[in-house]
Design a protein around this motif. Sequence first.
Motif, mmCIF file in Angstrom:
data_model
loop_
_atom_site.group_PDB
_atom_site.id
_atom_site.type_symbol
_atom_site.label_atom_id
_atom_site.label_comp_id
_atom_site.label_asym_id
_atom_site.label_seq_id
_atom_site.Cartn_x
_atom_site.Cartn_y
_atom_site.Cartn_z
ATOM 1 N N ARG A 150 0.848 -1.180 0.000
ATOM 2 C CA ARG A 150 0.000 0.000 0.000
ATOM 3 C C ARG A 150 0.893 1.243 0.000
ATOM 4 N NH1 ARG A 150 -4.289 0.058 4.690
ATOM 5 N NH2 ARG A 150 -2.350 0.310 5.866
ATOM 6 N N ILE A 151 0.541 2.197 -0.837
ATOM 7 C CA ILE A 151 1.214 3.497 -0.814
ATOM 8 C C ILE A 151 0.211 4.489 -0.255
ATOM 9 C CG2 ILE A 151 2.433 5.254 -2.130
ATOM 10 C CD1 ILE A 151 3.001 3.170 -4.260
ATOM 11 N N VAL A 152 0.558 5.082 0.889
ATOM 12 C CA VAL A 152 -0.379 5.916 1.630
ATOM 13 C C VAL A 152 0.101 7.367 1.607
ATOM 14 C CG1 VAL A 152 -1.570 6.256 3.827
ATOM 15 C CG2 VAL A 152 -0.827 3.947 3.150
ATOM 16 N N PRO A 153 -0.618 8.268 0.923
ATOM 17 C CA PRO A 153 -0.233 9.687 0.965
ATOM 18 C C PRO A 153 -0.566 10.294 2.321
ATOM 19 C CG PRO A 153 -2.219 9.404 -0.352
ATOM 20 C CD PRO A 153 -1.771 8.027 0.048
ATOM 21 N N THR A 154 0.391 10.997 2.895
ATOM 22 C CA THR A 154 0.173 11.613 4.208
ATOM 23 C C THR A 154 -0.274 13.067 4.097
ATOM 24 O OG1 THR A 154 2.520 12.210 4.347
ATOM 25 C CG2 THR A 154 1.866 10.094 5.310
ATOM 26 N N THR A 155 -0.221 13.634 2.890
ATOM 27 C CA THR A 155 -0.704 14.986 2.646
ATOM 28 C C THR A 155 -1.425 14.984 1.300
ATOM 29 O OG1 THR A 155 1.223 15.772 1.403
ATOM 30 C CG2 THR A 155 1.343 15.937 3.808
ATOM 31 N N HIS A 156 -2.032 16.099 0.989
ATOM 32 C CA HIS A 156 -2.645 16.287 -0.327
ATOM 33 C C HIS A 156 -1.596 16.072 -1.415
ATOM 34 C CE1 HIS A 156 -5.157 18.013 -3.479
ATOM 35 N NE2 HIS A 156 -4.171 18.842 -3.778
ATOM 36 N N ILE A 157 -1.961 15.369 -2.476
ATOM 37 C CA ILE A 157 -1.011 15.066 -3.551
ATOM 38 C C ILE A 157 -0.985 16.204 -4.565
ATOM 39 C CG2 ILE A 157 -0.445 13.510 -5.446
ATOM 40 C CD1 ILE A 157 -1.712 11.244 -3.885
ATOM 41 N N GLU A 158 0.195 16.768 -4.789
ATOM 42 C CA GLU A 158 0.390 17.721 -5.864
ATOM 43 C C GLU A 158 0.909 16.967 -7.087
ATOM 44 O OE1 GLU A 158 2.827 20.961 -4.599
ATOM 45 O OE2 GLU A 158 1.472 21.532 -2.978
ATOM 46 N N GLY A 159 0.358 17.264 -8.230
ATOM 47 C CA GLY A 159 0.753 16.541 -9.436
ATOM 48 C C GLY A 159 -0.070 15.288 -9.664
ATOM 49 N N ARG A 160 -1.349 15.327 -9.290
ATOM 50 C CA ARG A 160 -2.207 14.149 -9.457
ATOM 51 C C ARG A 160 -2.345 13.742 -10.918
ATOM 52 N NH1 ARG A 160 -5.594 12.626 -4.935
ATOM 53 N NH2 ARG A 160 -6.708 11.383 -6.464
ATOM 54 N N ASP A 161 -2.293 14.705 -11.833
ATOM 55 C CA ASP A 161 -2.423 14.365 -13.250
ATOM 56 C C ASP A 161 -1.232 13.547 -13.740
ATOM 57 O OD1 ASP A 161 -4.941 15.616 -13.832
ATOM 58 O OD2 ASP A 161 -3.929 17.533 -13.625
ATOM 59 N N TYR A 162 -0.059 13.792 -13.144
ATOM 60 C CA TYR A 162 1.092 12.965 -13.503
ATOM 61 C C TYR A 162 0.886 11.528 -13.030
ATOM 62 C CZ TYR A 162 3.673 17.141 -14.860
ATOM 63 O OH TYR A 162 4.081 18.285 -15.501
#
Length: 414
Positions: A182-194
Amino acid sequence: MDVTIVPNKLQGRVTPPPSKSQTHRVILAAALARGRSRLENVAISQDILATLSCIGALGAHWERKGERTLEVTGMGGIFQPGKELPHFDCGESGSTLRFLIPIALAVAGGGIFTGRGRLMERPQEPYIHLFREKGISWNREGDTLTVLGQLKAGDYELPGNVSSQFFTGLLYALPLVSGISRIVPTTHIEGRDYLAMTLDTLAGAGVTVTELHNTIKYFHITGKTAYKAMDYTVESDWSQAAFWYAANFLGGQITIQGLNPTSAQGDKAVASFYWKLARPGDVDLDMSQYPDLVPPLAAMAAVRKGTCRFNNAGRLRMKESDRLNSVTAALIALGADIREGEDSLTIRGRDSLMGGEMVDSQNDHRIAMMAAVSAQTCQKPVTILGAECVNKSYPNFWEHFQVLGGNIHGLVLR
Protein backbone atom coordinates in the motif's frame (compact mmCIF):
# COMPACT_ATOMS: atom_id res chain seq x y z
CA MET A 1 25.58 28.80 -27.47
CA ASP A 2 24.24 32.34 -27.14
CA VAL A 3 21.54 33.61 -29.49
CA THR A 4 20.13 37.07 -30.16
CA ILE A 5 16.48 37.34 -31.15
CA VAL A 6 15.24 40.35 -33.10
CA PRO A 7 11.58 41.01 -32.20
CA ASN A 8 9.22 39.57 -34.80
CA LYS A 9 5.75 38.04 -34.53
CA LEU A 10 5.64 34.28 -35.07
CA GLN A 11 3.18 32.62 -37.42
CA GLY A 12 2.63 29.26 -39.09
CA ARG A 13 1.99 25.70 -37.98
CA VAL A 14 3.87 23.68 -35.38
CA THR A 15 3.57 20.23 -33.85
CA PRO A 16 5.02 20.13 -30.32
CA PRO A 17 7.44 17.29 -29.54
CA PRO A 18 6.27 14.03 -27.95
CA SER A 19 5.42 14.19 -24.26
CA LYS A 20 8.58 13.75 -22.24
CA SER A 21 6.63 12.66 -19.15
CA GLN A 22 4.74 10.01 -21.10
CA THR A 23 7.90 8.82 -22.87
CA HIS A 24 9.77 8.21 -19.59
CA ARG A 25 6.86 6.11 -18.35
CA VAL A 26 6.33 3.94 -21.43
CA ILE A 27 10.06 3.26 -21.79
CA LEU A 28 10.26 2.03 -18.20
CA ALA A 29 7.14 -0.13 -18.59
CA ALA A 30 8.60 -1.65 -21.76
CA ALA A 31 11.93 -2.27 -20.03
CA LEU A 32 10.23 -4.21 -17.21
CA ALA A 33 8.12 -6.31 -19.58
CA ARG A 34 8.81 -9.67 -21.14
CA GLY A 35 9.18 -9.40 -24.89
CA ARG A 36 9.54 -6.57 -27.35
CA SER A 37 7.61 -3.31 -27.26
CA ARG A 38 7.29 -0.90 -30.15
CA LEU A 39 7.04 2.75 -29.14
CA GLU A 40 6.05 5.33 -31.74
CA ASN A 41 6.52 9.12 -31.75
CA VAL A 42 9.51 9.08 -29.40
CA ALA A 43 11.91 12.06 -29.42
CA ILE A 44 15.38 11.45 -27.98
CA SER A 45 15.99 14.51 -25.82
CA GLN A 46 18.74 14.56 -23.20
CA ASP A 47 16.35 13.49 -20.44
CA ILE A 48 14.96 10.60 -22.49
CA LEU A 49 18.48 9.51 -23.41
CA ALA A 50 19.24 9.34 -19.68
CA THR A 51 16.30 6.98 -19.13
CA LEU A 52 17.36 4.83 -22.09
CA SER A 53 20.87 4.60 -20.68
CA CYS A 54 19.45 3.49 -17.34
CA ILE A 55 17.22 0.74 -18.74
CA GLY A 56 20.32 -0.57 -20.48
CA ALA A 57 22.02 -0.77 -17.08
CA LEU A 58 19.01 -2.76 -15.83
CA GLY A 59 19.45 -5.33 -18.60
CA ALA A 60 16.87 -4.18 -21.14
CA HIS A 61 17.81 -3.44 -24.75
CA TRP A 62 16.61 -0.69 -27.06
CA GLU A 63 17.06 0.19 -30.69
CA ARG A 64 15.93 3.11 -32.82
CA LYS A 65 13.92 2.22 -35.90
CA GLY A 66 13.78 5.42 -37.89
CA GLU A 67 13.63 8.92 -36.45
CA ARG A 68 10.65 8.48 -34.09
CA THR A 69 10.29 4.72 -33.48
CA LEU A 70 11.90 2.81 -30.62
CA GLU A 71 11.95 -0.94 -30.02
CA VAL A 72 12.56 -2.03 -26.43
CA THR A 73 13.27 -5.63 -25.44
CA GLY A 74 12.42 -5.88 -21.77
CA MET A 75 14.32 -7.67 -19.02
CA GLY A 76 11.17 -9.16 -17.47
CA GLY A 77 11.28 -7.40 -14.10
CA ILE A 78 12.92 -10.40 -12.42
CA PHE A 79 15.20 -9.86 -9.43
CA GLN A 80 18.74 -10.28 -10.76
CA PRO A 81 21.32 -9.54 -8.06
CA GLY A 82 24.80 -9.21 -9.49
CA LYS A 83 28.30 -9.11 -8.12
CA GLU A 84 28.44 -5.37 -8.72
CA LEU A 85 25.73 -2.78 -8.36
CA PRO A 86 24.59 -1.37 -11.70
CA HIS A 87 25.53 2.21 -12.48
CA PHE A 88 22.81 4.62 -13.59
CA ASP A 89 23.78 7.92 -15.22
CA CYS A 90 20.65 10.07 -14.81
CA GLY A 91 22.07 13.20 -16.43
CA GLU A 92 19.93 16.10 -15.21
CA SER A 93 16.66 14.18 -15.27
CA GLY A 94 14.76 14.21 -11.97
CA SER A 95 12.16 11.81 -13.38
CA THR A 96 14.83 9.28 -14.33
CA LEU A 97 16.46 9.37 -10.90
CA ARG A 98 13.28 9.17 -8.83
CA PHE A 99 11.64 6.54 -11.01
CA LEU A 100 14.71 4.30 -11.15
CA ILE A 101 15.70 4.22 -7.48
CA PRO A 102 12.91 1.87 -6.28
CA ILE A 103 12.97 -0.08 -9.57
CA ALA A 104 16.70 -0.75 -9.11
CA LEU A 105 16.05 -1.90 -5.54
CA ALA A 106 13.36 -4.30 -6.80
CA VAL A 107 15.30 -5.88 -9.68
CA ALA A 108 18.98 -5.42 -8.83
CA GLY A 109 19.25 -4.91 -5.08
CA GLY A 110 20.16 -1.26 -5.53
CA GLY A 111 22.42 0.81 -7.70
CA ILE A 112 24.92 3.63 -8.03
CA PHE A 113 23.28 6.80 -9.37
CA THR A 114 25.10 9.80 -10.79
CA GLY A 115 23.78 13.12 -12.02
CA ARG A 116 24.81 16.55 -13.23
CA GLY A 117 23.76 20.12 -12.69
CA ARG A 118 21.38 20.54 -9.75
CA LEU A 119 20.01 17.00 -9.94
CA MET A 120 21.43 15.67 -6.70
CA GLU A 121 20.40 18.82 -4.85
CA ARG A 122 16.75 18.18 -5.63
CA PRO A 123 14.75 16.78 -2.68
CA GLN A 124 14.97 13.03 -2.02
CA GLU A 125 13.87 13.06 1.63
CA PRO A 126 10.68 11.01 1.10
CA TYR A 127 12.78 8.09 -0.19
CA ILE A 128 15.49 8.57 2.44
CA HIS A 129 13.04 8.29 5.34
CA LEU A 130 11.11 5.42 3.76
CA PHE A 131 14.07 3.27 2.87
CA ARG A 132 15.89 3.70 6.15
CA GLU A 133 12.76 2.40 7.87
CA LYS A 134 12.92 -0.62 5.53
CA GLY A 135 16.60 -1.35 6.21
CA ILE A 136 17.85 -0.02 2.86
CA SER A 137 21.11 1.93 2.97
CA TRP A 138 21.39 5.35 1.35
CA ASN A 139 24.69 7.15 0.89
CA ARG A 140 25.30 10.26 -1.16
CA GLU A 141 28.75 11.71 -1.79
CA GLY A 142 28.71 14.74 -4.08
CA ASP A 143 26.97 13.81 -7.32
CA THR A 144 27.02 10.07 -6.58
CA LEU A 145 24.25 8.28 -4.71
CA THR A 146 24.55 4.62 -3.66
CA VAL A 147 21.39 2.78 -2.64
CA LEU A 148 21.68 -0.82 -1.41
CA GLY A 149 19.03 -3.34 -0.40
CA GLN A 150 16.07 -5.27 -1.73
CA LEU A 151 12.68 -3.63 -2.02
CA LYS A 152 9.99 -5.58 -0.17
CA ALA A 153 6.22 -5.44 -0.10
CA GLY A 154 4.54 -3.48 2.69
CA ASP A 155 3.10 -0.11 3.59
CA TYR A 156 4.84 3.00 2.26
CA GLU A 157 3.79 6.42 3.58
CA LEU A 158 4.71 9.39 1.41
CA PRO A 159 4.04 13.12 1.60
CA GLY A 160 2.17 14.25 -1.49
CA ASN A 161 3.40 17.84 -1.50
CA VAL A 162 7.02 17.23 -2.55
CA SER A 163 6.71 15.45 -5.91
CA SER A 164 4.43 12.83 -7.44
CA GLN A 165 7.58 11.25 -8.92
CA PHE A 166 8.19 9.38 -5.65
CA PHE A 167 4.76 7.76 -5.97
CA THR A 168 5.43 6.83 -9.59
CA GLY A 169 8.73 5.15 -8.74
CA LEU A 170 7.07 2.95 -6.13
CA LEU A 171 4.04 2.29 -8.35
CA TYR A 172 6.40 0.85 -10.96
CA ALA A 173 8.56 -1.13 -8.52
CA LEU A 174 6.17 -2.68 -6.00
CA PRO A 175 4.25 -4.83 -8.53
CA LEU A 176 7.56 -6.66 -9.13
CA VAL A 177 8.01 -7.95 -5.55
CA SER A 178 6.13 -10.68 -3.68
CA GLY A 179 3.22 -9.61 -1.48
CA ILE A 180 0.62 -6.90 -1.11
CA SER A 181 1.69 -3.26 -0.81
CA ARG A 182 0.00 0.00 0.00
CA ILE A 183 1.21 3.50 -0.81
CA VAL A 184 -0.38 5.92 1.63
CA PRO A 185 -0.23 9.69 0.96
CA THR A 186 0.17 11.61 4.21
CA THR A 187 -0.70 14.99 2.65
CA HIS A 188 -2.65 16.29 -0.33
CA ILE A 189 -1.01 15.07 -3.55
CA GLU A 190 0.39 17.72 -5.86
CA GLY A 191 0.75 16.54 -9.44
CA ARG A 192 -2.21 14.15 -9.46
CA ASP A 193 -2.42 14.36 -13.25
CA TYR A 194 1.09 12.97 -13.50
CA LEU A 195 -0.06 10.02 -11.40
CA ALA A 196 -3.02 9.56 -13.75
CA MET A 197 -0.49 9.28 -16.58
CA THR A 198 1.48 6.72 -14.56
CA LEU A 199 -1.60 4.59 -13.85
CA ASP A 200 -2.70 4.79 -17.48
CA THR A 201 0.71 3.54 -18.65
CA LEU A 202 0.77 0.75 -16.07
CA ALA A 203 -2.70 -0.40 -17.16
CA GLY A 204 -1.47 -0.52 -20.76
CA ALA A 205 1.32 -2.83 -19.59
CA GLY A 206 -1.11 -5.13 -17.75
CA VAL A 207 -0.42 -3.80 -14.24
CA THR A 208 -3.52 -2.88 -12.25
CA VAL A 209 -3.37 -0.60 -9.22
CA THR A 210 -6.37 0.17 -7.03
CA GLU A 211 -6.56 3.95 -6.99
CA LEU A 212 -7.41 6.39 -4.26
CA HIS A 213 -11.10 7.21 -3.85
CA ASN A 214 -13.46 8.38 -1.15
CA THR A 215 -13.37 5.19 0.90
CA ILE A 216 -9.86 3.90 0.15
CA LYS A 217 -7.13 6.36 1.10
CA TYR A 218 -4.19 4.50 -0.41
CA PHE A 219 -2.93 2.85 -3.60
CA HIS A 220 -3.28 -0.96 -3.39
CA ILE A 221 -0.72 -3.04 -5.30
CA THR A 222 -0.62 -6.78 -5.85
CA GLY A 223 2.92 -8.16 -6.10
CA LYS A 224 4.51 -10.46 -8.66
CA THR A 225 2.59 -8.90 -11.53
CA ALA A 226 4.15 -9.46 -14.92
CA TYR A 227 4.53 -6.42 -17.15
CA LYS A 228 3.40 -7.07 -20.73
CA ALA A 229 5.07 -5.80 -23.87
CA MET A 230 3.02 -3.23 -25.76
CA ASP A 231 2.71 -1.04 -28.81
CA TYR A 232 2.30 2.58 -27.82
CA THR A 233 2.18 5.95 -29.56
CA VAL A 234 3.34 8.87 -27.41
CA GLU A 235 1.18 12.00 -27.48
CA SER A 236 2.44 15.49 -28.24
CA ASP A 237 3.57 17.39 -25.17
CA TRP A 238 1.20 19.95 -23.66
CA SER A 239 4.03 21.30 -21.46
CA GLN A 240 6.01 22.32 -24.54
CA ALA A 241 2.90 23.44 -26.43
CA ALA A 242 2.41 25.97 -23.63
CA PHE A 243 5.24 28.09 -25.03
CA TRP A 244 3.46 28.33 -28.39
CA TYR A 245 0.29 29.29 -26.51
CA ALA A 246 2.35 32.06 -24.93
CA ALA A 247 3.66 33.11 -28.36
CA ASN A 248 0.06 33.45 -29.57
CA PHE A 249 -0.88 35.43 -26.47
CA LEU A 250 1.94 37.84 -27.31
CA GLY A 251 0.67 38.48 -30.83
CA GLY A 252 1.70 35.39 -32.77
CA GLN A 253 -0.56 33.50 -35.16
CA ILE A 254 0.47 29.89 -34.66
CA THR A 255 -1.67 26.83 -35.31
CA ILE A 256 -0.64 24.22 -32.74
CA GLN A 257 -1.16 20.73 -34.14
CA GLY A 258 -1.23 17.18 -32.80
CA LEU A 259 -2.49 17.77 -29.24
CA ASN A 260 -4.95 15.41 -27.54
CA PRO A 261 -7.57 17.55 -25.73
CA THR A 262 -8.63 14.56 -23.59
CA SER A 263 -5.06 13.66 -22.62
CA ALA A 264 -4.11 12.55 -19.11
CA GLN A 265 -1.40 15.23 -19.24
CA GLY A 266 -2.29 17.78 -16.61
CA ASP A 267 -0.58 20.61 -18.47
CA LYS A 268 -3.41 20.65 -21.00
CA ALA A 269 -4.76 23.15 -18.44
CA VAL A 270 -2.69 25.78 -20.31
CA ALA A 271 -5.68 26.18 -22.65
CA SER A 272 -8.00 27.30 -19.83
CA PHE A 273 -5.29 29.42 -18.19
CA TYR A 274 -4.77 31.16 -21.54
CA TRP A 275 -8.37 32.39 -21.57
CA LYS A 276 -8.27 33.41 -17.91
CA LEU A 277 -5.27 35.62 -18.61
CA ALA A 278 -6.81 36.95 -21.83
CA ARG A 279 -9.51 38.69 -19.79
CA PRO A 280 -8.34 41.98 -18.21
CA GLY A 281 -8.23 42.36 -14.44
CA ASP A 282 -6.49 40.82 -11.46
CA VAL A 283 -6.28 37.03 -11.26
CA ASP A 284 -4.90 34.44 -8.82
CA LEU A 285 -3.66 31.11 -10.19
CA ASP A 286 -2.97 28.03 -8.05
CA MET A 287 0.09 26.36 -9.61
CA SER A 288 0.44 23.45 -7.16
CA GLN A 289 -0.62 20.96 -9.86
CA TYR A 290 1.04 22.73 -12.82
CA PRO A 291 4.55 23.90 -11.91
CA ASP A 292 5.94 23.48 -15.44
CA LEU A 293 3.38 25.95 -16.78
CA VAL A 294 4.66 28.86 -14.70
CA PRO A 295 7.33 30.09 -17.18
CA PRO A 296 5.03 30.32 -20.24
CA LEU A 297 2.15 31.69 -18.16
CA ALA A 298 4.50 34.27 -16.64
CA ALA A 299 5.42 35.38 -20.16
CA MET A 300 1.70 35.97 -20.81
CA ALA A 301 1.12 37.73 -17.50
CA ALA A 302 3.94 40.20 -18.18
CA VAL A 303 1.99 41.84 -21.04
CA ARG A 304 -1.66 41.88 -20.02
CA LYS A 305 -3.96 44.38 -18.30
CA GLY A 306 -4.01 43.51 -14.62
CA THR A 307 -1.99 41.81 -11.91
CA CYS A 308 -1.47 38.05 -11.87
CA ARG A 309 -0.43 36.12 -8.77
CA PHE A 310 1.01 32.63 -9.16
CA ASN A 311 0.47 30.88 -5.82
CA ASN A 312 1.60 27.56 -4.28
CA ALA A 313 4.63 27.41 -6.56
CA GLY A 314 7.34 26.56 -4.02
CA ARG A 315 8.33 23.35 -5.84
CA LEU A 316 9.76 25.50 -8.62
CA ARG A 317 12.74 26.33 -6.44
CA MET A 318 14.14 22.82 -6.92
CA LYS A 319 13.93 22.46 -10.69
CA GLU A 320 16.84 22.73 -13.14
CA SER A 321 17.17 26.22 -11.73
CA ASP A 322 15.43 27.95 -8.85
CA ARG A 323 12.60 28.80 -11.23
CA LEU A 324 10.91 31.37 -9.04
CA ASN A 325 14.19 33.26 -9.07
CA SER A 326 15.19 32.54 -12.68
CA VAL A 327 11.75 33.46 -14.09
CA THR A 328 11.94 36.69 -12.09
CA ALA A 329 15.49 37.51 -13.22
CA ALA A 330 14.73 36.77 -16.88
CA LEU A 331 11.55 38.86 -17.00
CA ILE A 332 13.14 41.76 -15.11
CA ALA A 333 15.92 41.76 -17.72
CA LEU A 334 13.24 42.05 -20.40
CA GLY A 335 11.54 44.93 -18.55
CA ALA A 336 8.65 43.22 -16.77
CA ASP A 337 7.14 44.28 -13.43
CA ILE A 338 7.51 41.11 -11.34
CA ARG A 339 7.98 40.37 -7.65
CA GLU A 340 9.21 37.07 -6.24
CA GLY A 341 7.70 35.63 -3.05
CA GLU A 342 8.66 32.61 -0.99
CA ASP A 343 6.36 30.34 -2.97
CA SER A 344 4.76 32.79 -5.38
CA LEU A 345 5.22 35.31 -8.17
CA THR A 346 3.29 38.56 -8.61
CA ILE A 347 3.34 40.15 -12.07
CA ARG A 348 1.78 43.49 -13.01
CA GLY A 349 1.16 43.48 -16.73
CA ARG A 350 2.56 46.07 -19.11
CA ASP A 351 1.73 46.97 -22.71
CA SER A 352 5.09 45.68 -23.93
CA LEU A 353 8.60 44.86 -22.74
CA MET A 354 11.74 46.83 -23.48
CA GLY A 355 14.25 44.04 -24.16
CA GLY A 356 17.76 45.07 -25.20
CA GLU A 357 19.38 43.04 -22.43
CA MET A 358 20.95 39.60 -21.93
CA VAL A 359 18.92 36.81 -20.32
CA ASP A 360 20.86 34.06 -18.56
CA SER A 361 18.96 30.80 -19.12
CA GLN A 362 20.72 29.37 -16.02
CA ASN A 363 20.95 26.09 -17.96
CA ASP A 364 17.17 25.75 -17.69
CA HIS A 365 15.32 24.79 -20.87
CA ARG A 366 12.04 26.39 -19.79
CA ILE A 367 13.70 29.73 -19.03
CA ALA A 368 15.33 29.82 -22.48
CA MET A 369 12.00 29.06 -24.21
CA MET A 370 10.15 31.62 -22.08
CA ALA A 371 12.67 34.31 -23.02
CA ALA A 372 12.47 33.37 -26.70
CA VAL A 373 8.69 33.74 -27.02
CA SER A 374 8.76 36.88 -24.82
CA ALA A 375 11.17 38.51 -27.28
CA GLN A 376 8.22 38.87 -29.69
CA THR A 377 6.77 41.68 -27.61
CA CYS A 378 10.05 43.45 -26.85
CA GLN A 379 11.08 46.76 -28.39
CA LYS A 380 14.75 45.79 -28.68
CA PRO A 381 16.61 42.53 -29.44
CA VAL A 382 17.06 39.94 -26.69
CA THR A 383 20.19 37.84 -26.16
CA ILE A 384 19.77 34.47 -24.45
CA LEU A 385 22.83 32.91 -22.84
CA GLY A 386 23.18 29.11 -22.88
CA ALA A 387 20.42 28.61 -25.44
CA GLU A 388 21.46 25.01 -26.14
CA CYS A 389 19.81 23.96 -22.85
CA VAL A 390 16.56 23.40 -24.77
CA ASN A 391 18.08 20.05 -25.81
CA LYS A 392 17.05 18.74 -22.40
CA SER A 393 13.42 18.48 -23.47
CA TYR A 394 12.82 20.06 -26.90
CA PRO A 395 15.86 19.57 -29.17
CA ASN A 396 14.07 21.05 -32.21
CA PHE A 397 12.82 24.18 -30.44
CA TRP A 398 15.12 26.65 -32.19
CA GLU A 399 14.49 25.03 -35.55
CA HIS A 400 10.72 25.32 -35.00
CA PHE A 401 11.13 28.90 -33.75
CA GLN A 402 12.99 29.82 -36.91
CA VAL A 403 10.49 28.11 -39.24
CA LEU A 404 7.73 30.14 -37.54
CA GLY A 405 9.54 33.32 -38.52
CA GLY A 406 11.82 33.84 -35.54
CA ASN A 407 14.72 36.13 -36.41
CA ILE A 408 17.69 34.54 -34.62
CA HIS A 409 21.35 35.54 -34.78
CA GLY A 410 24.07 33.18 -33.57
CA LEU A 411 22.02 30.00 -33.98
CA VAL A 412 23.94 26.85 -34.89
CA LEU A 413 21.60 23.96 -35.72
CA ARG A 414 22.83 20.39 -35.49
